[in-house]
Design a protein around this motif. Structure first.
Motif, PDB file in Angstrom:
ATOM      1  N   GLU A  61      27.323 -36.184   6.562  1.00 28.95           N
ATOM      2  CA  GLU A  61      25.794 -36.436   5.713  1.00 28.95           C
ATOM      3  C   GLU A  61      26.451 -36.930   4.321  1.00 28.95           C
ATOM      4  O   GLU A  61      27.291 -35.883   3.460  1.00 28.95           O
ATOM      5  N   CYS A  62      25.483 -37.584   3.716  1.00 35.49           N
ATOM      6  CA  CYS A  62      25.747 -37.707   2.172  1.00 35.49           C
ATOM      7  C   CYS A  62      24.520 -38.281   1.596  1.00 35.49           C
ATOM      8  O   CYS A  62      23.681 -38.695   2.038  1.00 35.49           O
ATOM      9  N   HIS A  63      24.279 -38.093   0.198  1.00 35.32           N
ATOM     10  CA  HIS A  63      23.255 -38.203  -0.550  1.00 35.32           C
ATOM     11  C   HIS A  63      23.931 -39.159  -1.759  1.00 35.32           C
ATOM     12  O   HIS A  63      24.910 -39.016  -2.470  1.00 35.32           O
ATOM     13  N   LEU A  64      23.304 -40.247  -2.171  1.00 40.43           N
ATOM     14  CA  LEU A  64      23.744 -41.152  -3.194  1.00 40.43           C
ATOM     15  C   LEU A  64      22.485 -41.335  -4.099  1.00 40.43           C
ATOM     16  O   LEU A  64      21.336 -41.371  -3.965  1.00 40.43           O
ATOM     17  N   ASN A  65      22.810 -41.309  -5.714  1.00 37.41           N
ATOM     18  CA  ASN A  65      21.922 -41.657  -6.825  1.00 37.41           C
ATOM     19  C   ASN A  65      22.691 -42.780  -7.324  1.00 37.41           C
ATOM     20  O   ASN A  65      23.910 -42.669  -7.859  1.00 37.41           O
ATOM     21  N   PHE A  66      21.790 -43.722  -7.553  1.00 35.73           N
ATOM     22  CA  PHE A  66      22.352 -45.035  -8.436  1.00 35.73           C
ATOM     23  C   PHE A  66      21.646 -44.849  -9.662  1.00 35.73           C
ATOM     24  O   PHE A  66      20.428 -45.093  -9.863  1.00 35.73           O
ATOM     25  N   ARG A 151      19.399 -32.620  -3.644  1.00 35.79           N
ATOM     26  CA  ARG A 151      18.304 -33.481  -3.913  1.00 35.79           C
ATOM     27  C   ARG A 151      17.550 -33.777  -2.604  1.00 35.79           C
ATOM     28  O   ARG A 151      18.326 -33.834  -1.667  1.00 35.79           O
ATOM     29  N   ILE A 153      14.725 -36.439  -0.952  1.00 34.58           N
ATOM     30  CA  ILE A 153      13.911 -37.915  -1.101  1.00 34.58           C
ATOM     31  C   ILE A 153      12.571 -37.548  -0.581  1.00 34.58           C
ATOM     32  O   ILE A 153      12.213 -36.979   0.695  1.00 34.58           O
TER      33      ILE A 153
ATOM     34  N   GLU B  61      17.962 -44.535  -4.720  1.00 37.72           N
ATOM     35  CA  GLU B  61      18.716 -43.073  -4.181  1.00 37.72           C
ATOM     36  C   GLU B  61      18.455 -43.257  -2.719  1.00 37.72           C
ATOM     37  O   GLU B  61      17.478 -43.999  -2.118  1.00 37.72           O
ATOM     38  N   CYS B  62      19.242 -42.556  -1.846  1.00 37.42           N
ATOM     39  CA  CYS B  62      19.536 -42.797  -0.442  1.00 37.42           C
ATOM     40  C   CYS B  62      20.344 -41.357   0.046  1.00 37.42           C
ATOM     41  O   CYS B  62      20.955 -40.715  -0.503  1.00 37.42           O
ATOM     42  N   HIS B  63      19.743 -41.170   1.262  1.00 37.99           N
ATOM     43  CA  HIS B  63      20.250 -40.024   2.019  1.00 37.99           C
ATOM     44  C   HIS B  63      21.090 -40.827   3.141  1.00 37.99           C
ATOM     45  O   HIS B  63      20.366 -41.663   3.949  1.00 37.99           O
ATOM     46  N   GLN B 110      15.826 -44.098   1.937  1.00 35.25           N
ATOM     47  CA  GLN B 110      16.110 -44.753   0.781  1.00 35.25           C
ATOM     48  C   GLN B 110      14.658 -45.075  -0.005  1.00 35.25           C
ATOM     49  O   GLN B 110      13.682 -45.158   0.683  1.00 35.25           O
TER      50      GLN B 110
END
Lengths: 162, 162
Positions: A61-66, A151, A153, B61-63, B110
């Protein structure tokens, strides 16, 4: 260690950019995936170690913030922090930086599980790996707390403003 | 519409796989990024629309949840659901499936923002785009609730079991 651990560095390649000439979202994660490779090298799960043990890490699992766009050719680094671990999982925090710059261009919190490639199925870390994880945690204890962790969403039903 | 919206389909390419012959984590997101392209085509933000308006979508942002490994050559589809939108943002849910199979191999929630490429800076959707988003929401109202939304990664301090 109060200095960040640089697990990957390089330049943004042409095939990673979109029609705007910016790093495409998926390639931020590719660069973080290279950071995970650097992390694996650091705990003895490099190619030779994987070959010998039949073990590897899978991302669960991962979370990304751009945070900021990144352009073709930009020199960038991945910094990696081991947030936590148990007997078969690690929690990592990767952040992307212009070389030498503390400000994060993007960040990713990730959970990975240790697997045996026969299956594949999850399996406990070996004692030597656990010792390396514990040492790394101690060395990184002085690092500042990451900005983008825990975090969620939210997808509220927001009014549509024409 | 109770059928899922297939925004991308294709096969897992050799350059997307890791040393295990499995789809590498970042390339799940690439496939979802292609799903976003399909979504943009569906709401009039295709290449011609972007060229004419100077507008596009940026991922904020995405998970990602990785449920099952996917092998080289596997025929896969991205299903996309518009969860919500406001005057300048969309919340999307992408899931990855073996062609014709309801079970998700991976999923991504997302948030994307509408931007003008002069800047780039965020900018409200045009009225025609808002109308298309509203129509899409209505058409997808009958879809079942996604499995992997509103998720948070927790990094507890867990005991180390050798």
């Amino acid at each position: 260690m109060s200095e960040p651990w640089v697990t990957w560095e390089g330049r943004v390649l042409p095939e990673w950019t979109d029609y705007n000439g910016h790093l495409r979202d998926a390639y931020y994660l590719l660069v973080f995936s290279y950071g995970t490779d650097g992390f694996m090298d650091g705990i003895g799960l490099d190619a030779n170690g994987r070959e010998a043990s039949g073990h590897s890490l899978f991302t669960l699992e991962c979370h990304l913030n751009f945070v900021h766009e990144v352009k073709l050719g930009a020199p960038v680094q991945v910094h990696t922090q081991l947030l936590a671990h148990d007997h078969k999982r690690v929690w990592l925090y990767h952040s992307l930086h212009r070389a030498g710059d503390a400000e994060a261009l993007a960040a990713s919190e990730q959970v990975l599980v240790h697997v045996t490639l026969e299956g594949p199925k999850s399996t406990p870390f070996e004692t030597t790996t656990l010792a390396r994880l514990a040492t790394l945690r101690e060395r990184q204890a002085g690092l500042s707390s990451p900005r983008f962790i825990g975090r969620v969403i939210t997808a509220p039903e927001l009014p549509v403003n024409g």
